[in-house]
Design a protein around this motif. Structure first.
Motif, PDB file in Angstrom:
ATOM      1  N   SER A  91       0.852  -1.180   0.000  1.00 28.49           N
ATOM      2  CA  SER A  91       0.000   0.000   0.000  1.00 28.49           C
ATOM      3  C   SER A  91       0.892   1.235   0.000  1.00 28.49           C
ATOM      4  CB  SER A  91      -0.907  -0.007   1.243  1.00 28.49           C
ATOM      5  OG  SER A  91      -1.720   1.138   1.261  1.00 28.49           O
ATOM      6  N   ASP A  92       0.600   2.154  -0.923  1.00 28.09           N
ATOM      7  CA  ASP A  92       1.410   3.363  -1.048  1.00 28.09           C
ATOM      8  C   ASP A  92       0.537   4.506  -1.549  1.00 28.09           C
ATOM      9  OD1 ASP A  92       3.836   4.905  -1.123  1.00 28.09           O
ATOM     10  OD2 ASP A  92       3.853   4.650  -3.297  1.00 28.09           O
ATOM     11  N   ASN A  93       0.441   5.570  -0.778  1.00 24.74           N
ATOM     12  CA  ASN A  93      -0.339   6.758  -1.153  1.00 24.74           C
ATOM     13  C   ASN A  93      -1.772   6.428  -1.558  1.00 24.74           C
ATOM     14  OD1 ASN A  93       1.756   8.558  -0.668  1.00 24.74           O
ATOM     15  ND2 ASN A  93       2.547   8.360  -2.738  1.00 24.74           N
ATOM     16  N   GLY A  94      -2.424   5.563  -0.821  1.00 24.63           N
ATOM     17  CA  GLY A  94      -3.811   5.229  -1.089  1.00 24.63           C
ATOM     18  C   GLY A  94      -4.035   4.212  -2.188  1.00 24.63           C
ATOM     19  N   THR A  95      -2.980   3.728  -2.821  1.00 19.47           N
ATOM     20  CA  THR A  95      -3.120   2.700  -3.853  1.00 19.47           C
ATOM     21  C   THR A  95      -2.594   1.383  -3.293  1.00 19.47           C
ATOM     22  OG1 THR A  95      -0.959   3.151  -4.832  1.00 19.47           O
ATOM     23  CG2 THR A  95      -2.836   4.366  -5.721  1.00 19.47           C
ATOM     24  N   THR A  96      -3.087   0.294  -3.846  1.00 16.34           N
ATOM     25  CA  THR A  96      -2.627  -1.020  -3.413  1.00 16.34           C
ATOM     26  C   THR A  96      -2.104  -1.800  -4.612  1.00 16.34           C
ATOM     27  OG1 THR A  96      -4.824  -1.989  -3.675  1.00 16.34           O
ATOM     28  CG2 THR A  96      -4.248  -1.140  -1.486  1.00 16.34           C
ATOM     29  N   PHE A  97      -1.137  -2.656  -4.332  1.00 16.41           N
ATOM     30  CA  PHE A  97      -0.563  -3.519  -5.353  1.00 16.41           C
ATOM     31  C   PHE A  97      -0.571  -4.945  -4.810  1.00 16.41           C
ATOM     32  CE2 PHE A  97       2.811  -5.883  -7.368  1.00 16.41           C
ATOM     33  CZ  PHE A  97       2.579  -5.610  -8.711  1.00 16.41           C
ATOM     34  N   PRO A  98      -1.411  -5.825  -5.381  1.00 14.55           N
ATOM     35  CA  PRO A  98      -1.459  -7.206  -4.883  1.00 14.55           C
ATOM     36  C   PRO A  98      -0.184  -7.965  -5.237  1.00 14.55           C
ATOM     37  CG  PRO A  98      -2.851  -6.957  -6.819  1.00 14.55           C
ATOM     38  CD  PRO A  98      -2.326  -5.585  -6.470  1.00 14.55           C
ATOM     39  N   ILE A  99       0.272  -8.772  -4.300  1.00  9.21           N
ATOM     40  CA  ILE A  99       1.477  -9.574  -4.510  1.00  9.21           C
ATOM     41  C   ILE A  99       1.031 -10.930  -5.023  1.00  9.21           C
ATOM     42  CG2 ILE A  99       3.502 -10.585  -3.411  1.00  9.21           C
ATOM     43  CD1 ILE A  99       3.343  -8.278  -1.377  1.00  9.21           C
ATOM     44  N   GLU A 100       1.050 -11.081  -6.348  1.00  7.18           N
ATOM     45  CA  GLU A 100       0.603 -12.314  -6.977  1.00  7.18           C
ATOM     46  C   GLU A 100       1.657 -12.908  -7.898  1.00  7.18           C
ATOM     47  OE1 GLU A 100      -2.989 -11.030  -8.859  1.00  7.18           O
ATOM     48  OE2 GLU A 100      -4.069 -10.911  -6.954  1.00  7.18           O
ATOM     49  N   LEU A 136       8.303  -2.886  -7.076  1.00  2.00           N
ATOM     50  CA  LEU A 136       9.211  -2.410  -6.026  1.00  2.00           C
ATOM     51  C   LEU A 136      10.338  -1.555  -6.597  1.00  2.00           C
ATOM     52  CD1 LEU A 136       9.441  -5.555  -3.747  1.00  2.00           C
ATOM     53  CD2 LEU A 136       8.343  -3.371  -3.214  1.00  2.00           C
ATOM     54  N   SER A 137      10.770  -1.847  -7.809  1.00  4.73           N
ATOM     55  CA  SER A 137      11.854  -1.065  -8.412  1.00  4.73           C
ATOM     56  C   SER A 137      11.403   0.347  -8.787  1.00  4.73           C
ATOM     57  CB  SER A 137      12.423  -1.777  -9.634  1.00  4.73           C
ATOM     58  OG  SER A 137      11.483  -1.788 -10.687  1.00  4.73           O
ATOM     59  N   THR A 138      10.102   0.591  -8.837  1.00  4.48           N
ATOM     60  CA  THR A 138       9.599   1.928  -9.171  1.00  4.48           C
ATOM     61  C   THR A 138       9.370   2.800  -7.947  1.00  4.48           C
ATOM     62  OG1 THR A 138       7.258   1.280  -9.123  1.00  4.48           O
ATOM     63  CG2 THR A 138       8.442   1.027 -11.224  1.00  4.48           C
ATOM     64  N   ILE A 139       9.436   2.218  -6.770  1.00  5.73           N
ATOM     65  CA  ILE A 139       9.174   2.966  -5.536  1.00  5.73           C
ATOM     66  C   ILE A 139      10.418   3.752  -5.151  1.00  5.73           C
ATOM     67  CG2 ILE A 139       8.540   2.790  -3.099  1.00  5.73           C
ATOM     68  CD1 ILE A 139       6.313   1.987  -5.023  1.00  5.73           C
ATOM     69  N   ASN A 140      10.266   5.048  -4.934  1.00  6.56           N
ATOM     70  CA  ASN A 140      11.389   5.920  -4.566  1.00  6.56           C
ATOM     71  C   ASN A 140      11.247   6.428  -3.141  1.00  6.56           C
ATOM     72  OD1 ASN A 140      12.686   5.757  -7.085  1.00  6.56           O
ATOM     73  ND2 ASN A 140      11.246   7.235  -7.925  1.00  6.56           N
ATOM     74  N   LYS A 141      10.847   5.573  -2.246  1.00  8.95           N
ATOM     75  CA  LYS A 141      10.675   5.937  -0.838  1.00  8.95           C
ATOM     76  C   LYS A 141      11.585   5.079   0.018  1.00  8.95           C
ATOM     77  CE  LYS A 141       5.978   7.570  -1.140  1.00  8.95           C
ATOM     78  NZ  LYS A 141       4.687   7.533  -0.522  1.00  8.95           N
ATOM     79  N   LYS A 142      11.686   5.460   1.276  1.00 11.29           N
ATOM     80  CA  LYS A 142      12.525   4.700   2.199  1.00 11.29           C
ATOM     81  C   LYS A 142      11.839   3.427   2.691  1.00 11.29           C
ATOM     82  CE  LYS A 142      15.244   8.540   3.896  1.00 11.29           C
ATOM     83  NZ  LYS A 142      15.722   9.265   5.062  1.00 11.29           N
ATOM     84  N   GLU A 143      10.500   3.409   2.651  1.00 15.65           N
ATOM     85  CA  GLU A 143       9.778   2.235   3.118  1.00 15.65           C
ATOM     86  C   GLU A 143       8.413   2.162   2.437  1.00 15.65           C
ATOM     87  OE1 GLU A 143       9.727   2.912   7.313  1.00 15.65           O
ATOM     88  OE2 GLU A 143       8.114   4.353   7.193  1.00 15.65           O
ATOM     89  N   ILE A 144       7.832   0.976   2.497  1.00 12.86           N
ATOM     90  CA  ILE A 144       6.502   0.752   1.929  1.00 12.86           C
ATOM     91  C   ILE A 144       5.730  -0.135   2.891  1.00 12.86           C
ATOM     92  CG2 ILE A 144       7.166  -1.243   0.553  1.00 12.86           C
ATOM     93  CD1 ILE A 144       5.239  -0.090  -1.627  1.00 12.86           C
TER      94      ILE A 144
END
Length: 103
Positions: free
Chosen positions: A40-49, A58-66
């Motif tokens: 979950s990031d900024n109100g959006t969700t990404f299912p791990i399937e 994960l490679s597109t996330i530019n934050k310190k944590e998710i």
């Protein structure tokens, strides 16, 4: 057993953060459990399937944590295992900082 929900902030860039190898291990651990999982990031969700889609995401996330959210009968057990793994990695990074440098 009742449905459980647990969440964990997964470090991405700090010492001992999520590397490709750790991301694969995390994915495998989640797939072995009878839980649904998503980031979950900024109100959006990404299912791990799918492993490839998860690594790409994960490679597109530019934050310190998710935030990782777990839902299911084994959510708390899986939560505990992941927390222990994160703590171990962070302890190792503190004890051996030269081995965990990110450039």
């Amino acid at each position: 057993m009742a449905k459980q929900i647990a969440s964990i902030k997964i470090p991405l860039t700090s010492s001992g953060g999520l590397t490709l190898k750790r991301a694969i291990r995390l994915y495998e651990r989640i797939r072995k459990c009878s839980c649904k999982a998503y980031f979950s990031d900024n109100g959006t969700t990404f299912p791990i399937e799918s492993l490839t889609q998860t690594i790409t995401y994960l490679s597109t996330i530019n934050k310190k944590e998710i935030l990782l959210v777990l839902e299911g009968e084994d959510a708390r057990v899986l939560h505990q295992k992941i927390m222990e793994s994160i703590q171990l990695v962070q302890e190792n990074a503190r004890e051996n900082p030269g081995l965990y440098r990110h450039g």
